[in-house]
Write a protein that holds these residues in place. Sequence first.
Motif, mmCIF file in Angstrom:
data_model
loop_
_atom_site.group_PDB
_atom_site.id
_atom_site.type_symbol
_atom_site.label_atom_id
_atom_site.label_comp_id
_atom_site.label_asym_id
_atom_site.label_seq_id
_atom_site.Cartn_x
_atom_site.Cartn_y
_atom_site.Cartn_z
ATOM 1 N N ILE A 79 0.881 -1.171 0.000
ATOM 2 C CA ILE A 79 0.000 0.000 0.000
ATOM 3 C C ILE A 79 0.914 1.215 0.000
ATOM 4 O O ILE A 79 1.822 1.317 0.837
ATOM 5 N N ASN A 80 0.709 2.112 -0.948
ATOM 6 C CA ASN A 80 1.450 3.358 -0.989
ATOM 7 C C ASN A 80 0.438 4.487 -0.872
ATOM 8 O O ASN A 80 -0.240 4.827 -1.846
ATOM 9 N N LYS A 81 0.300 5.026 0.316
ATOM 10 C CA LYS A 81 -0.703 6.062 0.581
ATOM 11 C C LYS A 81 -0.397 7.351 -0.171
ATOM 12 O O LYS A 81 -1.307 8.081 -0.529
ATOM 13 N N ASP A 82 0.880 7.637 -0.417
ATOM 14 C CA ASP A 82 1.242 8.860 -1.133
ATOM 15 C C ASP A 82 0.847 8.793 -2.611
ATOM 16 O O ASP A 82 0.480 9.794 -3.205
ATOM 17 N N GLU A 83 0.944 7.590 -3.191
ATOM 18 C CA GLU A 83 0.613 7.422 -4.615
ATOM 19 C C GLU A 83 -0.771 6.828 -4.820
ATOM 20 O O GLU A 83 -1.175 6.582 -5.957
ATOM 21 N N MET A 110 -3.929 -1.560 -8.002
ATOM 22 C CA MET A 110 -5.005 -0.581 -8.162
ATOM 23 C C MET A 110 -4.402 0.780 -7.863
ATOM 24 O O MET A 110 -3.696 0.944 -6.859
ATOM 25 N N LYS A 111 -4.696 1.748 -8.731
ATOM 26 C CA LYS A 111 -4.218 3.117 -8.518
ATOM 27 C C LYS A 111 -5.388 4.067 -8.674
ATOM 28 O O LYS A 111 -6.140 3.980 -9.643
ATOM 29 N N LEU A 112 -5.541 4.952 -7.711
ATOM 30 C CA LEU A 112 -6.564 5.988 -7.779
ATOM 31 C C LEU A 112 -5.909 7.288 -8.198
ATOM 32 O O LEU A 112 -4.810 7.610 -7.747
ATOM 33 N N SER A 113 -6.583 8.024 -9.080
ATOM 34 C CA SER A 113 -6.101 9.338 -9.476
ATOM 35 C C SER A 113 -7.285 10.284 -9.575
ATOM 36 O O SER A 113 -8.425 9.856 -9.793
ATOM 37 N N GLY A 142 -14.196 13.673 -8.815
ATOM 38 C CA GLY A 142 -14.108 12.323 -8.262
ATOM 39 C C GLY A 142 -12.727 11.740 -8.464
ATOM 40 O O GLY A 142 -11.720 12.439 -8.401
ATOM 41 N N CYS A 143 -12.697 10.456 -8.732
ATOM 42 C CA CYS A 143 -11.421 9.802 -8.986
ATOM 43 C C CYS A 143 -11.587 8.717 -10.049
ATOM 44 O O CYS A 143 -12.693 8.282 -10.363
ATOM 45 N N LYS A 144 -10.464 8.299 -10.586
ATOM 46 C CA LYS A 144 -10.403 7.256 -11.605
ATOM 47 C C LYS A 144 -9.686 6.054 -10.999
ATOM 48 O O LYS A 144 -8.704 6.206 -10.272
ATOM 49 N N ILE A 145 -10.192 4.857 -11.284
ATOM 50 C CA ILE A 145 -9.552 3.625 -10.843
ATOM 51 C C ILE A 145 -8.785 3.039 -12.025
ATOM 52 O O ILE A 145 -9.364 2.784 -13.079
ATOM 53 N N ASN A 146 -7.491 2.844 -11.856
ATOM 54 C CA ASN A 146 -6.695 2.133 -12.848
ATOM 55 C C ASN A 146 -6.282 0.823 -12.189
ATOM 56 O O ASN A 146 -5.484 0.816 -11.256
ATOM 57 N N TRP A 147 -6.848 -0.291 -12.656
ATOM 58 C CA TRP A 147 -6.612 -1.598 -12.051
ATOM 59 C C TRP A 147 -5.959 -2.471 -13.106
ATOM 60 O O TRP A 147 -6.564 -2.801 -14.120
ATOM 61 N N SER A 148 -4.708 -2.811 -12.895
ATOM 62 C CA SER A 148 -3.976 -3.609 -13.879
ATOM 63 C C SER A 148 -3.470 -4.892 -13.232
ATOM 64 O O SER A 148 -3.268 -4.951 -12.021
#
Length: 117
Positions: free
Chosen positions: A43-47, A69-72, A77-83
């Motif tokens: 888990i990287n809370k900063d990223e 999973m990366k939130l941006s 709102g936000c976008k989920i990038n799940w790879s």
Amino acid sequence: EVPFAMKENGGQITKCISSQDGKVRTMTIGDKGGTLQEKLTNINKDEYTLSYAITQNDALPVKNYNATMKLSKAGKGCKINWSATFNAKDAGDSLAIATIEQVLEGGSNQIISYTKK
């Protein structure tokens, strides 16, 4: 932490048990009762990233599965990038890819539904 601990995923998960520390979850998938165990690896809370690996699997046609999973930010709102990376197991590549695409889409929809509550 909430998405990893979620116990439902579009109706495919019929049972989910999380470890006491919340870093491992063991799930029963569908009517056939296949099992899947996932372990939180980072888990990287900063990223705003969360990574996990499938450590035991007799439910999906994949092996060597690792996902992030990366939130941006996206507008208000936000976008989920799940790879995910994986290899096909006891199936062709096209079935493995289609299965994981379905899992990721269902999981994304479940997260979106959860956040709207």
